[in-house]
Design a protein around this motif. Sequence first.
Motif, mmCIF file in Angstrom:
data_model
loop_
_atom_site.group_PDB
_atom_site.id
_atom_site.type_symbol
_atom_site.label_atom_id
_atom_site.label_comp_id
_atom_site.label_asym_id
_atom_site.label_seq_id
_atom_site.Cartn_x
_atom_site.Cartn_y
_atom_site.Cartn_z
ATOM 1 N N ILE A 6 0.868 -1.066 -0.153
ATOM 2 C CA ILE A 6 -0.155 0.114 -0.061
ATOM 3 C C ILE A 6 1.082 1.261 -0.077
ATOM 4 O O ILE A 6 1.771 1.262 0.947
ATOM 5 C CB ILE A 6 -1.066 -0.105 1.155
ATOM 6 N N ALA A 8 0.257 5.135 0.181
ATOM 7 C CA ALA A 8 -0.505 6.058 0.275
ATOM 8 C C ALA A 8 -0.052 7.434 0.508
ATOM 9 O O ALA A 8 0.736 7.385 1.834
ATOM 10 C CB ALA A 8 -1.643 5.619 1.216
ATOM 11 N N ARG A 19 -5.624 5.758 4.824
ATOM 12 C CA ARG A 19 -4.369 5.050 4.840
ATOM 13 C C ARG A 19 -4.696 3.969 6.019
ATOM 14 O O ARG A 19 -4.348 2.801 5.602
ATOM 15 C CB ARG A 19 -3.285 5.761 4.984
ATOM 16 N N ASP A 20 -5.054 4.270 7.098
ATOM 17 C CA ASP A 20 -5.281 3.262 8.138
ATOM 18 C C ASP A 20 -6.409 2.264 7.829
ATOM 19 O O ASP A 20 -6.362 1.094 8.067
ATOM 20 C CB ASP A 20 -5.402 3.835 9.581
ATOM 21 N N ALA A 22 -7.037 1.494 4.869
ATOM 22 C CA ALA A 22 -6.423 0.488 3.717
ATOM 23 C C ALA A 22 -5.854 -0.754 4.457
ATOM 24 O O ALA A 22 -6.124 -1.699 3.976
ATOM 25 C CB ALA A 22 -5.777 1.112 2.711
ATOM 26 N N SER A 23 -4.910 -0.165 5.394
ATOM 27 C CA SER A 23 -4.053 -1.284 6.172
ATOM 28 C C SER A 23 -4.881 -2.121 6.818
ATOM 29 O O SER A 23 -4.901 -3.465 6.846
ATOM 30 C CB SER A 23 -3.086 -0.408 7.043
ATOM 31 N N SER A 27 -5.277 -6.067 6.011
ATOM 32 C CA SER A 27 -4.744 -7.036 7.279
ATOM 33 C C SER A 27 -5.980 -7.941 7.867
ATOM 34 O O SER A 27 -5.710 -8.245 8.954
ATOM 35 C CB SER A 27 -3.849 -6.289 7.994
ATOM 36 N N THR A 36 0.774 -7.469 4.366
ATOM 37 C CA THR A 36 0.613 -6.244 4.059
ATOM 38 C C THR A 36 1.919 -5.214 4.442
ATOM 39 O O THR A 36 2.298 -5.163 5.731
ATOM 40 C CB THR A 36 -0.808 -5.697 4.537
ATOM 41 N N THR A 38 2.785 -1.118 4.248
ATOM 42 C CA THR A 38 2.095 0.376 4.009
ATOM 43 C C THR A 38 3.370 1.376 3.983
ATOM 44 O O THR A 38 3.774 1.144 5.125
ATOM 45 C CB THR A 38 1.156 0.453 5.063
ATOM 46 N N LYS A 39 3.439 2.036 3.199
ATOM 47 C CA LYS A 39 4.341 3.047 3.271
ATOM 48 C C LYS A 39 3.882 4.464 2.497
ATOM 49 O O LYS A 39 2.978 4.444 1.721
ATOM 50 C CB LYS A 39 5.457 2.641 2.292
ATOM 51 N N ALA A 141 -9.375 -2.388 0.042
ATOM 52 C CA ALA A 141 -8.133 -3.239 0.496
ATOM 53 C C ALA A 141 -8.400 -4.514 0.780
ATOM 54 O O ALA A 141 -7.840 -5.402 0.215
ATOM 55 C CB ALA A 141 -7.627 -2.438 1.567
#
Length: 153
Positions: A6, A8, A19-20, A22-23, A27, A36, A38-39, A141
Amino acid sequence: MKRLLIVAHAPSENTRRLRDAASRGASHPDVEGVETLTKAPLDATPDDILACDAILLGTTENLGYMSGALKDFFDRSYYPVLEAQRGLPCALYIRAGRDGTGTRRAVEGIVTGLGWKWAQAPLTLRGEWQDDFEALVEELALTLAAGLEAGIL
């Protein structure tokens, strides 16, 4: 184990919430076979793309275009991943204060050039903030991660 990346851009409280979400969706406990990562776009590298099996992009609409941070990510990554990741499943969400059309068109052009394939149509979250935006991104996601785990992407 498959890997979902991810990337974002999250410059505000609301975009951090997206973003959170999506994570969280990627997950979900029901998806056990997907790791996953996320960056932020400025922290993501071509190696991150080369190590993933699918990618979810998140951006704001900035002056009718994607965020400068996401554009920088593409600029640094385009040629190093061009041949190695053709066919990479991808998805996109856009937080658009207006209509998001220019942002979507710009990202679609780069994705086409990279030869990535859309796992789902881009999600554009238009207008004033709505609390259901988080649920929509979480579902996007989760669907991407579940499809990756099931081997249909």
